[in-house]
Design an enzyme around this catalytic site. Sequence first.
Site, PDB file in Angstrom:
ATOM      1  N   ASP A  64       0.844  -1.202   0.000  1.00  0.00           N
ATOM      2  CA  ASP A  64       0.000   0.000   0.000  1.00  0.00           C
ATOM      3  C   ASP A  64       0.872   1.241   0.000  1.00  0.00           C
ATOM      4  O   ASP A  64       2.096   1.153   0.198  1.00  0.00           O
ATOM      5  CB  ASP A  64      -0.978   0.004   1.187  1.00  0.00           C
ATOM      6  CG  ASP A  64      -0.300  -0.190   2.537  1.00  0.00           C
ATOM      7  OD1 ASP A  64       0.941  -0.091   2.608  1.00  0.00           O
ATOM      8  OD2 ASP A  64      -1.013  -0.435   3.526  1.00  0.00           O
ATOM      9  N   ASN A 130      -7.317  -1.229  14.388  1.00  0.00           N
ATOM     10  CA  ASN A 130      -8.733  -1.452  14.061  1.00  0.00           C
ATOM     11  C   ASN A 130      -8.931  -2.725  13.223  1.00  0.00           C
ATOM     12  O   ASN A 130     -10.017  -2.979  12.719  1.00  0.00           O
ATOM     13  CB  ASN A 130      -9.308  -0.241  13.318  1.00  0.00           C
ATOM     14  CG  ASN A 130      -8.639  -0.005  11.970  1.00  0.00           C
ATOM     15  OD1 ASN A 130      -7.700  -0.716  11.604  1.00  0.00           O
ATOM     16  ND2 ASN A 130      -9.125   0.972  11.230  1.00  0.00           N
ATOM     17  N   HIS A 132      -7.343  -3.415  10.378  1.00  0.00           N
ATOM     18  CA  HIS A 132      -7.138  -3.277   8.922  1.00  0.00           C
ATOM     19  C   HIS A 132      -5.960  -4.125   8.452  1.00  0.00           C
ATOM     20  O   HIS A 132      -5.042  -4.422   9.208  1.00  0.00           O
ATOM     21  CB  HIS A 132      -7.004  -1.809   8.492  1.00  0.00           C
ATOM     22  CG  HIS A 132      -5.731  -1.115   8.869  1.00  0.00           C
ATOM     23  ND1 HIS A 132      -5.626   0.243   8.975  1.00  0.00           N
ATOM     24  CD2 HIS A 132      -4.478  -1.582   9.155  1.00  0.00           C
ATOM     25  CE1 HIS A 132      -4.393   0.576   9.294  1.00  0.00           C
ATOM     26  NE2 HIS A 132      -3.679  -0.510   9.410  1.00  0.00           N
ATOM     27  N   GLU A 137      -9.690  -0.880   5.348  1.00  0.00           N
ATOM     28  CA  GLU A 137     -10.214  -0.510   6.661  1.00  0.00           C
ATOM     29  C   GLU A 137     -11.477  -1.322   6.974  1.00  0.00           C
ATOM     30  O   GLU A 137     -12.038  -1.977   6.076  1.00  0.00           O
ATOM     31  CB  GLU A 137     -10.528   0.999   6.667  1.00  0.00           C
ATOM     32  CG  GLU A 137      -9.335   1.897   6.343  1.00  0.00           C
ATOM     33  CD  GLU A 137      -8.306   1.986   7.476  1.00  0.00           C
ATOM     34  OE1 GLU A 137      -8.390   1.212   8.457  1.00  0.00           O
ATOM     35  OE2 GLU A 137      -7.407   2.853   7.374  1.00  0.00           O
TER      36      GLU A 137
END
Length: 236
Positions: A64, A130, A132, A137
């Site tokens: 990414d 979280n 991800h 996400e």
Amino acid sequence: MRRSPEWRVGKNWVEQATDALLERLSARPALRICLATGSTPLPVYQRLTASPAAFAAASVLLLDEFGGLPATEPERCDAVLRRELVDHVEPADHRTIDVDADDLDSECSAIDQWIDRGGLDLAILGLGVNGHLGMNEPGSDSDGRTASVELATSTIEGAQRYFAGRHRPTWGVTVGLRDLLRAGEVWVLAAGPTKAEIVARSLQGAAGADVPASLLQDHPDCTWWLDPPAATNLEM
Ligand code: PGA
């Protein structure tokens, strides 16, 4: 058949993960690997630089990239992966993500085509607090491919540990969940007490799109490499 996902916990997880990757490269020199940046994998990459020949036939895809940063920003994912690993080991093929491309959709499609040329043998991922994976996400489509995405607030805030106030990226481009979930093998690296809760939630909570990493519960060959603090909430 072994259990998957399996997790390996130890103070020496860096050495073990490094050795396991060198074994994979030795068994299959033309390994096609998707590599995360962030801070967690960096000690593994540092150790790998001692074995540059191992990557001579390998193909590396950057997982990414943050959008909207100056080309010279040293914490761009591309810059980090080059500095920490790629410049030292010089893989046969190295695909980055051009977030500054005029036509970002074409760039994303070109990355999908790169993946389609031979799939991904191994994806080495970090873990967001979280849940991800890459920049996929919570709520991301499990069938999504490479795309430009908005970052979650916790990701934007968390990225400040890389950018120290210089920048506040709110979007990025990530390889999609579809291709990460279809990689032949997936590794998740997590270290430190801040990951303990999400590690347990991802491995032992209900699997669902609200915690992307939990979708790996269905992956046939997934290994989590954890230091002891990251594993404290797991029921053994
Ligand atoms: P970290 O980032 O390795 O720096 O903790 C992981 C992630 O947010 O995906």
